[in-house]
Design an enzyme around this catalytic site. Sequence first.
Site, short mmCIF file in Angstrom:
data_model
loop_
_atom_site.label_atom_id
_atom_site.label_comp_id
_atom_site.label_asym_id
_atom_site.label_seq_id
_atom_site.Cartn_x
_atom_site.Cartn_y
_atom_site.Cartn_z
N CYS A 2 0.84 -1.19 0.00
CA CYS A 2 0.00 0.00 0.00
C CYS A 2 0.88 1.24 0.00
CB CYS A 2 -0.93 0.11 1.20
SG CYS A 2 -1.98 -1.31 1.45
N ARG A 27 3.10 0.41 -5.28
CA ARG A 27 3.05 -0.26 -3.98
C ARG A 27 1.77 -1.06 -3.78
NH1 ARG A 27 6.83 1.74 -0.60
NH2 ARG A 27 5.68 0.89 1.15
N TRP A 73 -3.05 -2.54 -1.50
CA TRP A 73 -2.78 -3.95 -1.82
C TRP A 73 -3.43 -4.72 -0.67
CZ3 TRP A 73 -0.45 -8.33 0.16
CH2 TRP A 73 -0.15 -9.35 -0.76
N ASN A 99 -0.81 1.71 6.18
CA ASN A 99 -0.07 0.67 5.45
C ASN A 99 0.54 -0.25 6.50
OD1 ASN A 99 1.66 -0.80 3.79
ND2 ASN A 99 3.24 0.78 3.79
N GLY A 100 0.15 -1.52 6.48
CA GLY A 100 0.68 -2.46 7.48
C GLY A 100 -0.40 -3.44 7.89
N GLU A 466 16.00 -16.51 -12.06
CA GLU A 466 15.51 -15.14 -12.19
C GLU A 466 14.73 -14.96 -13.51
OE1 GLU A 466 14.93 -12.71 -10.50
OE2 GLU A 466 14.89 -10.98 -11.82
N LYS A 470 10.86 -13.63 -13.97
CA LYS A 470 10.47 -12.50 -14.83
C LYS A 470 9.31 -12.91 -15.73
CE LYS A 470 11.84 -9.80 -13.20
NZ LYS A 470 12.55 -9.96 -12.00
N GLU A 473 5.86 -13.73 -13.60
CA GLU A 473 5.17 -12.68 -12.84
C GLU A 473 4.52 -11.64 -13.75
OE1 GLU A 473 7.77 -10.51 -10.16
OE2 GLU A 473 9.38 -10.52 -11.62
N HIS A 489 15.63 -35.09 -13.85
CA HIS A 489 15.27 -35.82 -12.64
C HIS A 489 13.78 -35.68 -12.34
CE1 HIS A 489 19.40 -36.95 -11.78
NE2 HIS A 489 19.74 -35.71 -12.11
N LYS A 582 5.24 -3.65 -5.31
CA LYS A 582 6.70 -3.55 -5.39
C LYS A 582 7.37 -3.78 -4.04
CE LYS A 582 10.47 -1.75 -7.67
NZ LYS A 582 10.87 -2.96 -8.38
#
Length: 587
Positions: A2, A27, A73, A99-100, A466, A470, A473, A489, A582
């Site tokens: 947020c 955010r 968020w 926010n939290g 990585e 990318k 997401e 395997h 983010k």
Amino acid sequence: MCGIIGYKGNKDGNEVVLKGLHSLEYRGYDSWGIASVHENEIKIIKKVGQIGHIKLKDLGFPKSNLALGHTRWATHGGVSEINAHPHLSKNKKIVVVHNGIVENFQELRRFLEEQGFEFISETDSEIFPHLIEYFMEQKINFEGAVRRTLNKIEGSFAIVAINLESKEMVGARHGSPLVAGIGNGEFFLASDVPPFLAYTKKAVYLDDGELTIINKHIKFINIETGKEIKKQHQTIEWDVEQAKKGKYPHFMLKEINEQKDTIKLAAEQPPELIKKVTKMIEDARGVFFVGCGTSYHACVSAAYVFAKISKIHVNVVIASEFSEYEDFLTDKTLVVALSQSGETADLLEAIRTAKKHNCKTFSVVNVVGSSLTRLCDRNIMMNAGPEICVLSTKSYTSQLTILLLLAYSVAGKLGKAKELIDTVSKSVGEIIDTNLKKLKQLATKIKDATDFFLIGRGLAFPSALEGALKIKEISYIHAEGFAGAELKHGTIALIEDGVPVFVLSTPATRHLILSNAMEIKSRGGYIIGIDSEDNDVFDYFIKVPDVGNAEPILWIIPIQIFSYYIALARGCDPDKPRNLAKSVTVK
Ligand code: F6R
């Protein structure tokens, strides 16, 4: 997560807050809301979805010098207008954005309901305005009521609250970021600096347990004791233009392009700092690298470069799992935290765990003044400028650059690192410019794939991890990265006609990784090779120069570009992937 913002000054607060929310949207972007404070009432607008193209006139508010806003968020309570912030107190005189997470929210809610407070939303955040009102009913002033409220909260918060009657604005933090911007007769409170960069570069970062009250002046106070604290302002060096898209359609593309400069900037570190950090590594008995997501992948890369270049073993742990290693932490242990934002809750918790055991700590971080910088003994700044796209791109290559610098420094060959980084940064522009069009075509061609696999051996393995992150997401296509030999395997069972597999090949691993590629190709896989030379096994070839141990910095760039274009080809927003934010400021 947020983003929150508050404004008190002589401009139209509605406009400042609206623009500020645009820049804080990275955010969280489930829903948004703005409160505009007037002589006798607080006007509120809340909407589900992104604030994106909302204009000042759409708010329908008269001008106001006092306003606050929130972009959400969701954690507690679904995505709805009712659950969107700001939240009002029962008497509609106190308005709050948060926010939290309030961990003891059920207990506090029960208490407030017994006192006759009615909750409108399902959120934990609605606790704040009601509890402030509850204390004010007992003839406690606004500042005192906010302090008493915050002292009852278990969990994390950054809040901005406004009192309609006194026209005071309060901000406070514990575990979530909050920074005050100090302009000429005007004040800003925000989760991050971009919302006020256009108006002032003077910023005061609040620490946990601190509150700021703004009327004509600004004052900082310890939440627990109520005592005033003297705080120094910092001058923000980021430019307002850096936080804008400029000529680019998306921040992601802009930030991919910025790697032409940011890799070099990452290597421009104060020599004294590199010396000190090198000594910390050398003196340590046990080194842990911790991070989350992309930053964790940079940690995995650290394990390879330190083994290969410095001949030392470092442990790599996902930050949220770090407490499992507590028994191995002593005052001789070194814990290295990697983070773009410096606000990732799991990482901050890992560093607090390290501190509890008196470990030495340093960070590799991008955001100046972030919580992480205030927790660690030393900080190496990435110098990458604001990274606004939710996906990490330039911050990853900056992390890799700094790790390479440190690994060579420990090996006593700092000059070699500088040479390599110089060569790499000269190649970046060419890789980007020659691949943009080609990779757009490739992405369009294979946009309907349902799975992607990426394989690499040695230094290329973390890049495979990585790269997979990318792709998935941003395009919402399943993607997984593997060490080259590992696919057979089990997961090779998923390879069938046309399944795209990125093969990250290096001169050192080529003979083995190409046999792995062959195994996949024999089962119908479509092989996209990234290497310094072409090979018959590749159905599609992406050329990157051979830069030895600096290769990880280059391999990821074509995959970032590919990810960007596959998102576009599938109609996804590259800057704001669904369900993500983010800064992950909740554990
Ligand atoms: C992926 C991504 C995330 C972050 C992770 C850690 O593109 O951006 O996986 O890397 O949330 O964030 P920082 O580096 O800010 O600690």
